[in-house]
Design an enzyme around this catalytic site. Structure first.
Site, short mmCIF file in Angstrom:
data_model
loop_
_atom_site.label_atom_id
_atom_site.label_comp_id
_atom_site.label_asym_id
_atom_site.label_seq_id
_atom_site.Cartn_x
_atom_site.Cartn_y
_atom_site.Cartn_z
N CYS A 1 3.62 70.82 38.38
CA CYS A 1 3.71 71.40 36.90
C CYS A 1 5.18 71.37 36.50
CB CYS A 1 3.41 72.98 37.28
SG CYS A 1 3.55 73.90 35.83
N CYS B 1 6.29 74.58 34.83
CA CYS B 1 6.99 75.61 35.76
C CYS B 1 8.23 75.10 36.32
CB CYS B 1 5.95 75.78 36.87
SG CYS B 1 4.32 75.75 36.45
N ASP B 2 8.48 73.87 36.28
CA ASP B 2 9.64 73.46 37.36
C ASP B 2 10.58 72.39 36.66
OD1 ASP B 2 8.76 74.77 39.60
OD2 ASP B 2 7.27 73.18 40.14
#
Ligand code: NAP
Length: 309
Positions: free
Chosen positions: A132, A135-136
């Protein structure tokens, strides 16, 4: 006893809830592991009708949830772990321990990221390996990263990652991307992105954190190691249907089988399916929403025919 229980709160589940509420079915939605579904993990959505400018995925899902709440949709923030669709009323057991009985059920559990299946990939998850970028990606400021996959997700994530990373290599196992030409063009024009074709990942290198990826050319057999500090796996998704095995007919990949004429009608009368858990062809936010509305309409008709409403 619930009249209409919806499992999942992505585009399909929330739209099913909105339609069911407006039909007086008083729906309850089980939110699941990722309330809002896959769109909460993406950045800009520019193909959902009604938004002249791109909308953030999370923002779109928050709006859908609020719309549902305004119409009277109720939510339980838990995860469906086990179902019994073999007797009516149906029952659904939640991870929190409670059990819900329902006259009609709409399954809208979506799909989750697929992994390469390498031991090194799993060992380094959260230590440089991610599925992701939204997200990261932030953790890779000024670093070199590698994205694996050739679909829309891979190229979208690659473009997003250029906001942080100093370079992004996209590795695809074939010589031609599956992604739409607009995304291929966009990624191709980005100076930070380069493409590596006809290669598969053999191993993620690094002991404590990702230091590189060993790639093998599928045509020549040549092996090369590419240095990077982040690896983003973007090779598609698995339907979240393992808890339905033996309860609903699934295909060999685990997608819920729906009747060709009914689109959302499963092999069990009274149980309907909507969105990515039953659709490996379109997998769009807008089609998931459309299937959600269809499932709610079919559930309403079924409940009415049975005399439950
Ligand atoms: P996808 O379209 O299924 O693409 C998966 C990619 O990963 C393919 O290129 C596939 O290669 C590759 N792949 C699969 N298994 C692999 C493995 N074991 N090793 C290496 N490569 C592997 O999945 P997706 O990109 O996640 O997209 C899913 C759906 O969402 C699509 O319908 C897509 O259009 C949609 N989507 C739309 C948007 C948007 O409109 N903005 C954004 C994201 C996703 P092959 O090509 O060789 O099969």
């Amino acid at each position: 006893m619930e009249r209409c229980l919806v499992i999942g709160s992505g585009c399909a589940g929330l739209t099913a809830g909105i339609y069911a509420a407006r039909s007086g079915l008083d729906p309850l939605i089980i939110s699941g592991l990722l309330p809002g579904g896959q769109l909460t993990m993406t950045t800009e959505v520019e193909n959902f009708p009604g938004f002249p400018s791109p909308v953030q995925g999370q923002q779109l899902m928050d709006a859908m949830r609020k719309q549902g709440e305004r119409l009277g949709v109720r939510f339980v923030n838990d995860l469906a772990e086990e179902v019994n669709f073999k007797k009516h009323p149906f029952s659904v057991r939640l991870a929190g321990g409670s059990e819900i009985a329902a006259q009609a059920v709409i399954v809208a559990t979506g799909a989750a990221a697929r992994w390469l299946g390498l031991g090194s990939e799993q060992r380094l998850r959260g230590k440089g390996v991610s599925a992701c970028a939204t997200c990261d990606g932030f953790f890779f400021k000024g670093k070199d990263v590698l994205v694996i996959g050739g679909g829309d997700t891979a190229l979208e994530e690659a473009c997003f990652l250029t906001k942080f990373a100093s370079s992004v290599a996209v590795v695809h196992r074939r010589g031609k991307f599956r992604a739409t030409s607009a995304l291929v063009e966009k990624a191709g024009q980005n100076k930070k992105i380069r493409f590596i074709f006809d290669c598969v990942a053999e191993e993620v290198l690094g002991r404590e954190t990702v230091e590189g990826v060993r790639l093998k050319n599928v045509a020549s057999g040549a092996v090369q190691s590419v240095k990077c500090e982040g690896l983003f796996v973007a090779i598609g998704h698995e339907p979240a249907t393992s808890f339905l095995k033996g309860q609903l007919a699934l295909d060999e990949q685990g997608y819920i089988l729906v009747k060709p004429a009914g689109f959302v009608v499963t092999d069990t009368p009274g149980v309907f399916a909507a969105g990515d858990c039953a659709d490996h062809r379109y997998r769009q936010a807008v089609t998931a929403s459309a299937f959600g509305s269809m499932a709610a309409i079919e559930a309403g008709k079924w409940l009415e025919n049975k005399g439950f409403v």
